[in-house]
Design a protein around this motif. Structure first.
Motif, PDB file in Angstrom:
ATOM      1  N   ALA B 294       0.837  -1.192   0.000  1.00 29.53           N
ATOM      2  CA  ALA B 294       0.000   0.000   0.000  1.00 29.53           C
ATOM      3  C   ALA B 294       0.874   1.245   0.000  1.00 29.53           C
ATOM      4  O   ALA B 294       0.597   2.229  -0.691  1.00 29.53           O
ATOM      5  N   ARG B 295       1.975   1.165   0.750  1.00 25.33           N
ATOM      6  CA  ARG B 295       2.884   2.301   0.817  1.00 25.33           C
ATOM      7  C   ARG B 295       3.585   2.504  -0.523  1.00 25.33           C
ATOM      8  O   ARG B 295       3.653   3.606  -1.050  1.00 25.33           O
ATOM      9  N   THR B 296       4.069   1.438  -1.101  1.00 22.76           N
ATOM     10  CA  THR B 296       4.815   1.535  -2.349  1.00 22.76           C
ATOM     11  C   THR B 296       3.945   2.042  -3.490  1.00 22.76           C
ATOM     12  O   THR B 296       4.360   2.876  -4.288  1.00 22.76           O
ATOM     13  N   LEU B 297       2.758   1.520  -3.561  1.00 25.93           N
ATOM     14  CA  LEU B 297       1.886   1.866  -4.682  1.00 25.93           C
ATOM     15  C   LEU B 297       1.085   3.133  -4.406  1.00 25.93           C
ATOM     16  O   LEU B 297       0.310   3.575  -5.235  1.00 25.93           O
ATOM     17  N   ARG B 298       1.255   3.709  -3.216  1.00 30.01           N
ATOM     18  CA  ARG B 298       0.478   4.893  -2.808  1.00 30.01           C
ATOM     19  C   ARG B 298      -0.998   4.626  -3.016  1.00 30.01           C
ATOM     20  O   ARG B 298      -1.738   5.460  -3.509  1.00 30.01           O
ATOM     21  N   ASP B 299      -1.406   3.405  -2.696  1.00 33.92           N
ATOM     22  CA  ASP B 299      -2.804   3.021  -2.897  1.00 33.92           C
ATOM     23  C   ASP B 299      -3.256   2.270  -1.651  1.00 33.92           C
ATOM     24  O   ASP B 299      -2.995   1.076  -1.494  1.00 33.92           O
ATOM     25  N   LEU B 358       6.170  -0.262 -12.628  1.00 32.22           N
ATOM     26  CA  LEU B 358       6.051  -0.293 -11.172  1.00 32.22           C
ATOM     27  C   LEU B 358       5.475  -1.638 -10.727  1.00 32.22           C
ATOM     28  O   LEU B 358       5.988  -2.287  -9.818  1.00 32.22           O
ATOM     29  N   LEU B 359       4.387  -2.043 -11.397  1.00 31.40           N
ATOM     30  CA  LEU B 359       3.757  -3.307 -11.009  1.00 31.40           C
ATOM     31  C   LEU B 359       4.700  -4.482 -11.263  1.00 31.40           C
ATOM     32  O   LEU B 359       4.726  -5.434 -10.491  1.00 31.40           O
ATOM     33  N   ASP B 360       5.477  -4.369 -12.339  1.00 40.26           N
ATOM     34  CA  ASP B 360       6.478  -5.412 -12.606  1.00 40.26           C
ATOM     35  C   ASP B 360       7.444  -5.523 -11.442  1.00 40.26           C
ATOM     36  O   ASP B 360       7.750  -6.617 -10.967  1.00 40.26           O
TER      37      ASP B 360
END
Lengths: 224, 634
Positions: B294-299, B358-360
């Motif tokens: 959640a932190r990494t993806l800002r989601d 990013l998702l990769d």
């Protein structure tokens, strides 16, 4: 040879060994020597009940018997002594294990520890049974020599002279002073001197004579 | 910043280059402005804006260098201001016949640079062959144009009072006009093509940081449009609209800004994925995974579901199965192991779908973490199995020894005694009946059988001392030490122990004493056997390869002598002792300085012996699906 067994009434003996072949051999040797074989059984509990039910002079039993094949014979001896029985008990073992010999000696008078090899030397076996039946103690020479050759640090036995040592070894085998004198071709007085010297060197002067002999033997066997 | 001398000199050199480029650019703008008659000058606002464009490029070059990404792009940005030649410059260089045709030949090259910059965004290299082809054709056409200008241009070709072109060898104004117009048309067309490619890429969404990069195609479109207008107005010789010109300038200035911003953004994302990798490298637990993601993806709405092999569904850390029905506006990122097995599924905001890089990165991190954990669990499970099987083998070996000893005791040994007895009867009878030779032979046979019995006894004792079964270490160790030729002081302070432990301890001591008797040349030996408690081994130091006894009560064996020391660690006796100890999860330690005696210390854990009736005592390690899930262990 021994005038004792010619004149006295026949010794009443019970035998316990799980090896049938050997049991029969022992029966034969003892019967040939004029003893009365009251019972011949395969386990320690059977032997105990035989002893309870009969007036016996001695019992010959194997150390290692069913069910656990560990030290059933020694345990049976200890139970007998606990219950106050003074019957002579000769334990037979396949191995010369000083630790067992110590336990056997520690159980009190009239006990013996012999290697099974001695069964093929009828005189040794017969004499051992007679000795324990008359309240003496017997330790197999093999056990004794093992103990003597055993190297221990701070061994009080090391303080003995070679002659004293051989006297002590014979004491351990259950000989009387005169027996020792005979064996070593010494005068009885000389043997008595040696015995006194041994007891002195082992710091055993305070106790009464007979008990001191046992203590000396125990010390030789490695426990006080 | 690293501050090595090379880096410092590089930074200095780059700063000098940027300063020089800015100075040259300003000199061209100001010099041109000053040399132009006031009535011919552009409006000051336009002229200023025109002068600012190269400065923006120069500054962006400096930033790109500092970010240390795409050095090719930085170089392009740095060269750009030199080629951003204002038309007013011809007022300065008009008298210089040798110079102005050269300047005229390269004064549109900035367009090619700007186009290439767009093409190599964001990695600093061409993405594919088409991009490369576009760039090279642009350079090729520019070269042709340069030659044409040099050889054909007449002073009329530039709006100035110029000296004659010394390179001109043919007065063909029409041909020159055609080539010039063709060049401009071609350039305009290329810009359009690049803009379209950019747009397509943007729509496909394969470029990270789309929010930032969206300016790039807009800028390009604006530039392409204004360029088209410019080309057309040039072709029809009409007055160029100043509004369109202003838009064009802004569009061009946006290109390096977009580049640098996009690269910086990408770098930021990579740093976040790197953080994720770092956090989750040591098989992180499942709850931590969801938080980190959640932190990494800002989601904050990110959910991680883990594949449950037994149920055949994805479940979250709390065990709730994935509900595919409420997936509106949500993207799914399934993650599989390298072998294709399903591992997990990340459900994220749909907006992140385009951020494939990013998702990769995220899925690589997750795969790596799960794989690490799985491999670790596998190795642990295998190790546990090996330990267990080794222990079973040792146990079986001891059991066999004991059985053979008992068989010998109850069989051959008893029979030999009985045989000797029979021979005795025979010998006695023979002696009694005067058959002295037979009696002698029987006596010899008795002696033989007694020797055989003795040898058999030693063999049986070596296989398994009966005293050990009957009396434990307290009886067997003094007996064992008594057999050692070196005088021993023995102290055994343990009662009865599990059979495997007693046997292991006995045979280790037996080996130690045998070794010592053979090599140590000692005059004394001290043997102690006692119980002690060890602390839990420090997990951090567990990687050094040494065997640690498990925490708890251990049986400690110490054999110390006053001999010559210097024992050979690789000797079979020493290795055998270590093997025996380790087979039951224990440790072996030896100190043997030359001349300083030898001391051996063995610790055998009391509680760690697994119950062999349940070989799967460590089964939880064998299930990789549970490795990182604290919830499922409860």
């Amino acid at each position: 040879m021994d005038p004792h067994h010619e004149e006295a009434p026949a010794l009443r003996v019970a035998i316990a060994d799980d090896a049938l072949l050997l049991r029969e051999g022992i029966e034969k040797v003892l019967a040939d020597a004029g003893m009365e074989i009251v019972a011949s059984v395969g386990t320690a509990p059977e032997l105990l009940s035989v002893i309870n039910a009969n007036e016996l002079d001695a019992a010959v039993l194997d150390i290692r018997m069913p069910p656990d094949y560990s030290d059933e014979g020694v345990s049976a001896l200890e139970r007998l002594r606990e219950s106050g029985s003074t019957i002579g008990v000769l334990l037979l073992s396949m191995y010369a294990t000083p630790e067992y010999a110590v336990r056997v000696m520690g159980a009190g008078a009239g006990t013996g520890y012999l290697l099974k090899d001695r069964v093929s030397e009828p005189q040794s076996l017969v004499r051992a049974v007679q000795t324990v039946a008359s309240g003496g103690s017997v330790v197999d020479p093999e056990v004794v020599s093992k103990l003597v050759s055993r190297s221990r640090a701070d061994d009080p036995i090391a303080r003995l002279t070679p002659r004293e040592r051989s006297v002590l070894e014979l004491m351990a085998e259950g000989r009387s002073n005169s027996g020792i004198a005979q064996e070593l071709f010494l005068g009885v007085k000389t043997v008595e001197t040696h015995v006194r010297s041994i007891l002195q060197k082992l710091d055993l002067e305070e106790s009464p004579e007979t008990h001191r002999r046992v203590l000396a033997v125990l010390m030789l066997l490695g426990s006080r | 910043m690293p501050a090595g001398p090379t880096i410092r000199s590089l930074v200095t050199r780059r700063s000098l280059v940027i300063a020089g480029v800015i100075a040259a650019s300003l000199a061209m703008s100001i010099g041109g402005w000053a040399a132009t008659p006031p009535e011919e000058r552009f409006a000051p606002s336009y002229a200023t804006l025109h002068a600012i464009v190269p400065l923006v490029f120069a500054i962006c070059a400096a930033i790109a260098w500092r970010l240390d990404v795409a050095p090719a792009a930085a170089r392009l940005m740095a060269v750009f201001p030199l080629l951003w030649i204002p038309q007013t410059i011809y007022n300065v260089i008009a008298p210089l016949g040798w110079l102005w045709p050269i300047v005229r030949g390269v004064d549109l090259l900035w367009g090619v640079l700007a186009g290439v910059l767009v093409l190599i965004y964001p990695r600093g290299t061409f993405d594919d062959l088409a991009d490369k082809a576009i760039a090279y054709s642009a350079f090729a056409v520019s070269a042709v144009n340069f030659a044409a200008v040099l050889l054909l241009a007449v002073p009329d070709a530039v709006p100035c009072d110029c000296a004659p072109n010394p390179y001109s060898f043919l007065d063909a104004p029409t041909a020159f006009a055609v080539i010039d117009a063709g060049f401009r048309l071609f350039g305009g067309a290329l810009v359009v093509v690049v803009a379209i490619r950019m747009l397509m890429r943007w729509v496909r969404g394969s470029v990270p940081a789309r929010t930032i990069v969206f300016l790039m195609p807009v800028a390009l479109l604006a530039w392409a449009t204004t360029l088209a207008i410019q080309v057309i107005s040039y072709a029809i010789d009409a007055e160029f609209d100043e509004v369109a010109a202003t838009i064009s300038l802004i569009a061009i200035a946006t290109i390096p800004v977009c580049f640098v911003a996009g690269v910086a953004h990408t770098r930021n994302l990579r740093a976040r994925v790197a953080d994720l990798m770092r956090i989750t490298r040591e098989s992180a637990d499942r709850t931590l995974w969801a938080e980190s993601l959640a932190r990494t993806l800002r989601d904050p709405s990110v959910r991680v579901y883990w594949w449950d092999d037994r149920e055949g569904v994805y479940t979250d850390a709390a065990g709730e199965p994935l509900d595919r029905s409420d997936g509106a506006g949500r993207g799914m990122l399934p993650i599989s192991s390298p072998s294709g097995a399903r591992l997990a599924l990340i459900r994220h905001d749909l907006a992140l779908t385009d951020n494939t890089r990013l998702l990769d990165g995220v899925s690589s991190a997750l795969r790596l973490s799960v794989d690490n954990g799985r491999l670790r669990a596998q190795v642990e499970a295998t190790l546990a199995q090996v330990r267990e099987s080794r222990e079973r083998i040792v146990r079986a070996g001891l059991e066999t020894r004991r059985r053979i000893e008992r068989d010998l005791h109850d069989g051959a040994q008893q029979r030999l005694v009985a045989l000797a007895l029979q021979l005795r009867v025979l010998a006695d009878r023979a002696a009694a009946s005067g058959e002295s030779e037979l009696a002698e032979r029987a006596e010899a046979a008795i002696t033989e059988s007694n020797v055989a019995l003795r040898e058999l006894r030693e063999l049986a004792h070596g296989l398994h001392p009966s005293l050990l079964s009957a009396g434990g270490l307290a009886l067997a160790v003094p007996e064992l030490a008594g057999r050692c030729p070196v005088p021993a002081t023995v102290d055994v302070e343990v009662g009865r122990l599990p059979e495997l432990l007693e046997s292991t301890a006995y045979f280790v001591l037996s080996e130690a004493l045998a070794n010592l008797a053979k090599h140590a040349r000692a005059t004394r030996v001290w043997v102690t056997v006692d119980m002690t408690t060890v602390d839990a081994p420090d997990l951090e130091s567990d990687g050094d390869g040494a065997a640690h006894p498990r925490a708890g009560e251990v049986v400690r064996l110490v054999v110390r002598d006053d001999g010559v020391g210097g024992a050979d660690r690789a000797g079979t006796g020493i290795v055998g002792m270590a093997d025996r100890a380790e087979a039951v999860g224990g440790s072996f330690e030896m100190r043997s300085p030359v001349g300083g005696g030898t001391s051996i210390r063995v610790e055998l854990p009391l509680a760690a012996l697994p119950d062999t009736s349940t070989p799967s005592a460590n089964a939880k390690y064998a299930d990789p699906a549970q490795f990182a899930d604290p919830a499922s262990r409860g």
